[in-house]
Design an enzyme around this catalytic site. Structure first.
Site, PDB file in Angstrom:
ATOM      1  N   CYS A 280      13.471  18.180  63.488  1.00  0.00           N
ATOM      2  CA  CYS A 280      14.318  17.083  62.992  1.00  0.00           C
ATOM      3  C   CYS A 280      13.940  16.639  61.575  1.00  0.00           C
ATOM      4  O   CYS A 280      14.802  16.538  60.690  1.00  0.00           O
ATOM      5  CB  CYS A 280      14.315  15.921  63.969  1.00  0.00           C
ATOM      6  N   HIS A 328      12.199  10.545  65.928  1.00  0.00           N
ATOM      7  CA  HIS A 328      13.354  11.416  65.685  1.00  0.00           C
ATOM      8  C   HIS A 328      14.129  10.888  64.481  1.00  0.00           C
ATOM      9  O   HIS A 328      14.199   9.678  64.244  1.00  0.00           O
ATOM     10  CB  HIS A 328      14.266  11.468  66.912  1.00  0.00           C
ATOM     11  N   HIS A 340      21.721  16.437  62.958  1.00  0.00           N
ATOM     12  CA  HIS A 340      20.300  16.437  63.311  1.00  0.00           C
ATOM     13  C   HIS A 340      19.941  17.707  64.068  1.00  0.00           C
ATOM     14  O   HIS A 340      20.815  18.451  64.532  1.00  0.00           O
ATOM     15  CB  HIS A 340      19.948  15.194  64.132  1.00  0.00           C
TER      16      HIS A 340
END
Length: 365
Positions: A280, A328, A340
Site C-alpha cells: 500500500c 493502510h 490502493h
C-alpha cells in the site's frame, strides 16, 4: 486303590488371594476397568468444535491486517537498514582515504629521515668552520631549519591522522553494531509477515470451494473490487471511468493520480515499490515519485509528509489513511474513491474510502 487313583487326578481347590496378592489383583482389575471406560469414551473431554466459516473468515481478515501492520514495520526497518549500510560504507571509505594520507606522510617523513642521516654526521658549527664558502653553508643551514620545521609539521599531522582514523573506526564499529540490530529487526518483521500469511492460507484451505469463493467476494466488496476486476476489460473500464471524473488540483497531483491509474491490476506484494508489484505505501510512494516528490516509505511516516486535511476537504492526490495504527494508505482520486493496494491476492484497484476505518488524510507538500 481305584479310589486313590481317582483322588490323585482330582483338580486342586482354588484358594482366594489374600494379603498383598489380593491388593495387587484388585489394583489391576481397577486399572483394566478404567482402560475400558476410557476406550469407550465415557468421561472423555469433548473435542473442540471446528470453527465455522464465519469464524475462519474473521481470523483470516485479522491475520491479513496483522501482516499489513508487520509489513509497514518491515518497510521502516528496511529503510533504517539501508541508511545504516550507507553509513558503514561511507565510514569505510573515509577510513581508507585517511589511511592513504597517513601512508603518504609516513613515506615523506621516512625519506627526510634517511636524507638527514646521510648528511648530518658533522656538527653544523664544524661544517661552518670547514666551509670554504660560508654564505653557501648558511643558506644550506637555513634549508635544514626549514626541513626541520617541515618534519615537525609532518609528525604533528601524522599524530592527528592516527587520532582521526581511530575516531572513524570507532564510529564504524558503532554503525556496524546498529546495522546488525537493524538486520535482526528486519528478519523479525519478515518472519512475522510470512508466518501470518501462511496461517491465513492454512485457514482458507479449511473452507470448502464455495466458502472460499464467498470469502473472496466479501473481501473484494470490502476493498472495492469484485470478481470482475480479475478480467482485463473490467480493469480498463475502471481506469477510463475513473479518469474521466478526476480533476486534480495541480499538475503534480494529476501525475500522481495518473501513475496510480496505470498501476491498477498489478499485484500486491509486501515490501514492493513497483514497477510490477506494490504494497500500500509502496504504491503511494511510487505515485508521488512519478510526480517528482519523494515520500517516506511507511504509512506512519507518510501521514506526516504534508498538510493534514479533513475528510470533507479531500482532493485528488491526497493520501488517505486507515485503522488506528495508520497501517493502510491509498491515493484519493475524487468522488469518495481511492486507488490502493489492498492485500495479498487482491491487485491494485479502485475502492470507496468509507469501507475501512478512516484515520486521517494528508495533502502532499
Amino acid at each position: 486303590m481305584a479310589a486313590h487313583r481317582k483322588s490323585a487326578h482330582r483338580k486342586p481347590k482354588q484358594r482366594p488371594f489374600t494379603g498383598p496378592a489380593a491388593r495387587t489383583a484388585a489394583t489391576l482389575a481397577l486399572a483394566g476397568a478404567a482402560t475400558v471406560t476410557s476406550a469407550t469414551g465415557a468421561g472423555a473431554a469433548p473435542a473442540e468444535p471446528a470453527p465455522t466459516a464465519a469464524q475462519v473468515r474473521a481470523k483470516v481478515d485479522r491475520l491479513y491486517h496483522d501482516a499489513e501492520v508487520a509489513t509497514e514495520k518491515y518497510n521502516g526497518a528496511k529503510e533504517k537498514e539501508a541508511a545504516a549500510t550507507k553509513a558503514v560504507d561511507t565510514l569505510a571509505d573515509e577510513a581508507a582515504r585517511r589511511t592513504d594520507r597517513l601512508n603518504t606522510a609516513r613515506h615523506t617523513l621516512g625519506s627526510m629521515a634517511t636524507a638527514q642521516y646521510r648528511t648530518g654526521a658533522l656538527d653544523p658549527a664544524v661544517q661552518l668552520a670547514l666551509s670554504s664558502d660560508p654564505d653557501t653553508y648558511l643558506e644550506r643551514a637555513a634549508q635544514l631549519d626549514r626541513a626541520g620545521d617541515r618534519q615537525t609539521s609532518l609528525l604533528t599531522g601524522i599524530r592527528r591522522q592516527l587520532s582521526g582514523i581511530a575516531r572513524v573506526k570507532a564510529r564504524a564499529d558503532r554503525e556496524t553494531e546498529a546495522l546488525a540490530a537493524r538486520r535482526a529487526e528486519l528478519q523479525e518483521h519478515r518472519t512475522a509477515i510470512t508466518t501470518k500469511l501462511a496461517d491465513a492460507r492454512k485457514l482458507l484451505a479449511t473452507l470448502t470451494a464455495d466458502e472460499r469463493a464467498a470469502y473472496e467476494r466479501a473481501a473484494d466488496a470490502a476493498h472495492g473490487g469484485g470478481p470482475a476486476q480479475a478480467d482485463r476489460s473490467a480493469t480498463h473500464a475502471d481506469r477510463s471511468t475513473a479518469r474521466a471524473s478526476v480533476a486534480a488540483p495541480d499538475s503534480r497531483a494529476g501525475r500522481a493520480v495518473a501513475f496510480a491509474h496505470g498501476a491498477i491490476g498489478k499485484p500486491y506484494v509486501w515490501g514492493a515499490t513497483g514497477p510490477n508489484a506494490f504494497d500500500c505505501s509502496g504504491l503511494t510512494q511510487a505515485a508521488w515519485q512519478a510526480a517528482g516528490v519523494s515520500l517516506p516509505r511507511t504509512t506512519y511516516t507518510q501521514i506526516n509528509a504534508g498538510q493534514r486535511v479533513s475528510r470533507s476537504e479531500l482532493a485528488p492526490g491526497d493520501l488517505v489513511f486507515f485503522y488506528s495504527g495508520i497501517s493502510h494508505v491509498g491515493l484519493y482520486i475524487g468522488g469518495g474513491q481511492m486507488i490502493h493496494a489492498p492485500r495479498p491476492g487482491a491487485p491494485v484497484r479502485i475502492a470507496p474510502i468509507d469501507q475501512m476505518p478512516f484515520a486521517g488524510a494528508t495533502r502532499v507538500a
